[in-house]
Design a protein around this motif. Structure first.
Motif, PDB file in Angstrom:
ATOM      1  N   PRO A  16      33.802 -61.842 -41.815  1.00  0.00           N
ATOM      2  CA  PRO A  16      34.239 -60.917 -42.878  1.00  0.00           C
ATOM      3  C   PRO A  16      35.374 -61.509 -43.719  1.00  0.00           C
ATOM      4  CG  PRO A  16      35.158 -60.243 -40.776  1.00  0.00           C
ATOM      5  CD  PRO A  16      34.273 -61.434 -40.500  1.00  0.00           C
ATOM      6  N   ASP A  17      35.018 -62.477 -44.573  1.00  0.00           N
ATOM      7  CA  ASP A  17      36.036 -63.174 -45.369  1.00  0.00           C
ATOM      8  C   ASP A  17      35.978 -62.806 -46.852  1.00  0.00           C
ATOM      9  OD1 ASP A  17      33.708 -64.413 -46.130  1.00  0.00           O
ATOM     10  OD2 ASP A  17      34.330 -66.430 -45.562  1.00  0.00           O
ATOM     11  N   GLY A  18      35.350 -61.675 -47.175  1.00  0.00           N
ATOM     12  CA  GLY A  18      35.231 -61.260 -48.570  1.00  0.00           C
ATOM     13  C   GLY A  18      34.014 -61.817 -49.274  1.00  0.00           C
ATOM     14  N   TRP A  19      33.067 -62.365 -48.530  1.00  0.00           N
ATOM     15  CA  TRP A  19      31.866 -62.985 -49.114  1.00  0.00           C
ATOM     16  C   TRP A  19      31.115 -62.033 -50.032  1.00  0.00           C
ATOM     17  CZ3 TRP A  19      27.543 -60.276 -48.020  1.00  0.00           C
ATOM     18  CH2 TRP A  19      27.546 -59.492 -46.863  1.00  0.00           C
ATOM     19  N   TRP A  20      31.182 -60.744 -49.774  1.00  0.00           N
ATOM     20  CA  TRP A  20      30.432 -59.756 -50.555  1.00  0.00           C
ATOM     21  C   TRP A  20      30.921 -59.653 -51.991  1.00  0.00           C
ATOM     22  CZ3 TRP A  20      33.274 -59.006 -46.192  1.00  0.00           C
ATOM     23  CH2 TRP A  20      34.529 -58.430 -46.351  1.00  0.00           C
ATOM     24  N   LYS A  21      32.112 -60.162 -52.262  1.00  0.00           N
ATOM     25  CA  LYS A  21      32.650 -60.134 -53.629  1.00  0.00           C
ATOM     26  C   LYS A  21      32.035 -61.225 -54.497  1.00  0.00           C
ATOM     27  CE  LYS A  21      37.043 -58.428 -51.895  1.00  0.00           C
ATOM     28  NZ  LYS A  21      38.439 -58.797 -51.652  1.00  0.00           N
ATOM     29  N   ASP A  22      31.561 -62.303 -53.863  1.00  0.00           N
ATOM     30  CA  ASP A  22      30.978 -63.434 -54.583  1.00  0.00           C
ATOM     31  C   ASP A  22      29.946 -64.099 -53.677  1.00  0.00           C
ATOM     32  OD1 ASP A  22      30.329 -65.630 -56.134  1.00  0.00           O
ATOM     33  OD2 ASP A  22      32.298 -66.589 -55.942  1.00  0.00           O
ATOM     34  N   ALA A  26      30.009 -67.805 -51.878  1.00  0.00           N
ATOM     35  CA  ALA A  26      29.978 -67.941 -50.421  1.00  0.00           C
ATOM     36  C   ALA A  26      28.834 -68.858 -49.993  1.00  0.00           C
ATOM     37  CB  ALA A  26      29.839 -66.566 -49.777  1.00  0.00           C
ATOM     38  N   ALA A  27      27.686 -68.752 -50.670  1.00  0.00           N
ATOM     39  CA  ALA A  27      26.548 -69.616 -50.352  1.00  0.00           C
ATOM     40  C   ALA A  27      26.864 -71.072 -50.689  1.00  0.00           C
ATOM     41  CB  ALA A  27      25.304 -69.144 -51.092  1.00  0.00           C
ATOM     42  N   VAL A  28      27.562 -71.297 -51.792  1.00  0.00           N
ATOM     43  CA  VAL A  28      27.964 -72.671 -52.161  1.00  0.00           C
ATOM     44  C   VAL A  28      28.915 -73.232 -51.101  1.00  0.00           C
ATOM     45  CG1 VAL A  28      29.315 -74.025 -53.819  1.00  0.00           C
ATOM     46  CG2 VAL A  28      27.564 -72.435 -54.635  1.00  0.00           C
TER      47      VAL A  28
END
Length: 120
Positions: A16-22, A26-28
């Protein structure tokens, strides 16, 4: 050579590192962490590895990088991963995911499974 298929959504979502914002960002970041694995391998998986990152939804369109192929799932990432495992010509196939349903589907096809921590 071993085919290493990474469930991008599952691995990214495991922290849960804030990936949902970008999601694409996050995939990159995951793709970049995977790059050295092609040449270095993993514990129990000697190099070279054929590394494939499967992305879906808002994480698509990031493109490949040296050592990592990226597959944009047209729908379900899980279904795309199952297709990749089914169609694999590599002598060994390993899928990185914690998704129990996906684990069952790919092991039924002969793939091995590792958890997300293996590549994080």
């Amino acid at each position: 050579m071993t085919l290493l298929v990474v469930d991008g959504a599952n691995v990214v979502g495991s922290v849960p590192d804030g990936w949902w914002k970008d999601r694409a960002g996050a995939a990159v970041r995951l793709r970049e962490r995977l790059r050295p694995l092609a040449a270095a391998g993993l514990p129990g998986l000697p190099p070279p590895l054929d590394v494939v990152l499967v992305v879906e939804g808002r994480a698509t369109g990031i493109g490949a990088a040296p050592g990592v192929s990226v597959v944009d799932a047209p729908g379900s990432g899980d279904d795309t991963i199952v297709e990749l495992v089914r169609d694999a010509t590599d002598p060994a196939v390993v899928v990185v995911t914690a998704d129990r349903g996906l684990r069952e589907r790919v092991t039924a096809l002969g793939a091995d499974v590792l958890g997300p921590r293996t590549v994080r």
